[in-house]
Design a protein around this motif. Sequence first.
Motif: not given
Length: 237
Positions: A166-171
């Motif tokens: 559930g985390i953005a690709p950049k993070i």
Amino acid sequence: MPMLDIQDLTVSYGPLEAVRNISFSVEAGSIAALIGSNGAGKSTTLKSIIGLVPAARGRILLDDQDITRQGSATRVHAGIALSPEGRRLFGRMSVQENLMVGAHGVKSSQVIGRTLDEIYSLFPRVKERRRQLAGSLSGGEQQMVAIGRALMANPRLLMLDEPSLGIAPKIVAEIAGAIERINQDKQITIILVEQNARLALRLSNQAYALEHGEIIRSGKGAELLADPVIQKAYLGV
């Protein structure tokens, strides 16, 4: 001799065997990946290793010592830490207070201070937000805090349950880089549970694929990346 040796482990929830006769080992200083679909038994395996759910059968050896019947607190003191799926932070406590929860078993204030500095170096945005309530952070920031909290226990074996969920690709890329630094710079052995199989296999030295509570494939991370069965089942190839 491996750091962790799992021998014929079975874990049951009532009549349901969530993990069935699995055996695998984790070498000191390595990153080992457990991949598989939802319900494959990955999280249950981690919970059994740290003592949150009991083994119905089999043995768990840490440095050749049988810890199968030991309590969770004893296993944490022996050097095992878990960053759980879903992060499980205390939303109404500050970021730094959440981190300090992980250090409750560490007696040395020097070690605590040094570890805190290392976490802030590893995750600069955690340092920036250290006085904020943990519940006010983004999902990616909360994941960084959850990993940091596990590191505060000063573990030799760090288990990460779905750190990219559930985390953005950049993070996700930031967290992947941090996992590599934790392993290489701090020489901490890591077990990585991930539905993002491509990420897990890229990071890992050893890898195990679970389905329906059983290990169906094992090998080096690069070997499983090239395995047609794994590619079809998990990598969309």
